[in-house]
Design a protein around this motif. Sequence first.
Motif, PDB file in Angstrom:
ATOM      1  N   GLU A 116       0.836  -1.204   0.000  1.00 41.66           N
ATOM      2  CA  GLU A 116       0.000   0.000   0.000  1.00 41.66           C
ATOM      3  C   GLU A 116       0.869   1.252   0.000  1.00 41.66           C
ATOM      4  OE1 GLU A 116      -2.384  -0.580   3.453  1.00 41.66           O
ATOM      5  OE2 GLU A 116      -4.031  -1.543   2.358  1.00 41.66           O
ATOM      6  N   ALA A 119       2.444   1.567  -3.376  1.00 37.62           N
ATOM      7  CA  ALA A 119       1.484   2.026  -4.381  1.00 37.62           C
ATOM      8  C   ALA A 119       1.291   3.539  -4.294  1.00 37.62           C
ATOM      9  CB  ALA A 119       0.152   1.314  -4.199  1.00 37.62           C
ATOM     10  N   ASN A 120       1.235   4.057  -3.069  1.00 37.13           N
ATOM     11  CA  ASN A 120       1.098   5.508  -2.891  1.00 37.13           C
ATOM     12  C   ASN A 120       2.330   6.247  -3.414  1.00 37.13           C
ATOM     13  OD1 ASN A 120      -1.451   5.328  -1.684  1.00 37.13           O
ATOM     14  ND2 ASN A 120      -0.593   5.063   0.361  1.00 37.13           N
ATOM     15  N   GLU A 121       3.501   5.665  -3.219  1.00 35.69           N
ATOM     16  CA  GLU A 121       4.726   6.278  -3.748  1.00 35.69           C
ATOM     17  C   GLU A 121       4.696   6.312  -5.273  1.00 35.69           C
ATOM     18  OE1 GLU A 121       8.406   4.753  -2.237  1.00 35.69           O
ATOM     19  OE2 GLU A 121       7.563   4.408  -0.255  1.00 35.69           O
ATOM     20  N   LYS A 123       2.026   6.379  -7.145  1.00 38.60           N
ATOM     21  CA  LYS A 123       1.044   7.401  -7.532  1.00 38.60           C
ATOM     22  C   LYS A 123       1.669   8.784  -7.532  1.00 38.60           C
ATOM     23  CE  LYS A 123      -3.003   4.955  -5.663  1.00 38.60           C
ATOM     24  NZ  LYS A 123      -4.017   4.978  -4.574  1.00 38.60           N
ATOM     25  N   GLU A 124       2.447   9.087  -6.479  1.00 33.83           N
ATOM     26  CA  GLU A 124       3.082  10.405  -6.388  1.00 33.83           C
ATOM     27  C   GLU A 124       4.091  10.600  -7.517  1.00 33.83           C
ATOM     28  OE1 GLU A 124       2.368  12.956  -4.452  1.00 33.83           O
ATOM     29  OE2 GLU A 124       0.696  11.750  -3.696  1.00 33.83           O
ATOM     30  N   LEU A 126       3.891   9.244 -10.477  1.00 33.12           N
ATOM     31  CA  LEU A 126       3.108   9.446 -11.695  1.00 33.12           C
ATOM     32  C   LEU A 126       2.568  10.865 -11.764  1.00 33.12           C
ATOM     33  CD1 LEU A 126       1.152   6.056 -11.789  1.00 33.12           C
ATOM     34  CD2 LEU A 126       2.889   6.808 -13.419  1.00 33.12           C
ATOM     35  N   ARG A 127       2.089  11.362 -10.619  1.00 32.22           N
ATOM     36  CA  ARG A 127       1.546  12.730 -10.587  1.00 32.22           C
ATOM     37  C   ARG A 127       2.633  13.768 -10.865  1.00 32.22           C
ATOM     38  NH1 ARG A 127      -1.190  11.066  -5.605  1.00 32.22           N
ATOM     39  NH2 ARG A 127      -3.364  10.514  -6.071  1.00 32.22           N
TER      40      ARG A 127
END
Length: 305
Positions: A116, A119-121, A123-124, A126-127
Amino acid sequence: MNKLSAIGEMLDDSGIKGDRLYTVSESISTMTASIEKINSRIETDLREIENDFNDIVDQCMNQGKRMYLDLRMIAASSKAHIFAGKPQTQMVKMDLPEEKEISEEASRVSIKTEIEQGANEIKELLRSGAEEKQIQKRARTIVSSERLLHKYIRQESIKIRVYKIDMNSANSVYKGWEETLTQSSGAEKFVVFFSVVLTLMNYTRSSAGLVSKNVKSVLILDNPFGKITSAHLLKPMFDIAKHFNVQLICLSDINKSDVVGCFDCVIKLVIKAQNLSNFEIMTHEGNERIEHGYYKIMNGQMSLF
């Protein structure tokens, strides 16, 4: 919002003929049905995402457990007879918990939390528009076998100890890997490295389903006896090879009896000049069992491989 505005306009538009409320009701029903379909699709997508995530956690859990079991097997199989009349000695030990000490539920929570956070890393990254290479590198790190192993056993480091062989059995002890590298002689380190290499060879064979009494491996060593000529170190070296069913082919110019006596077959190579020729040939002395091969070397030394 556009559909709600359109319904509001219909209510305010006195020019609409017929039952205005009926028309508005039909529009609301149509809009509600459309929203329900969208919600249903979103719920289906969310369930699929959750299922995919759980599948990833399951696969990571299995990989972490497989690494743990494999390391235990590698350590347990690194045994050899070191001293006469005594049981086999495990050459490599790893500070791993016993199976009964591992909680599958706690390990799953540990791995799930790691995934989890990872996955958040991602996402960041990608953003922020990070490069694809950087994103893939980070993703590989998150699900690397080493990382999953540590999360499965919930232990951030694994201490490795190896058996230091001494002529006096009372002085033979386990030492940490770092101590072995800095506080052991070249011969002692060679035996340790040798046992590790053969243990890993055995693990590779077993993972490929090739372990049986009839399957053998061959290890070719170029002058391994430069530092190791003492009988108390040679014996465990060859016992380890026998334990793992590995045939040793060693190239060396050492003819010390402790070394030569370890081999069933010794071939002494000699260089002989050919009569009436500038060429020389490499042949052998004292062993007529070997097959002969003749090679012509052109423009330099021929490689064995």
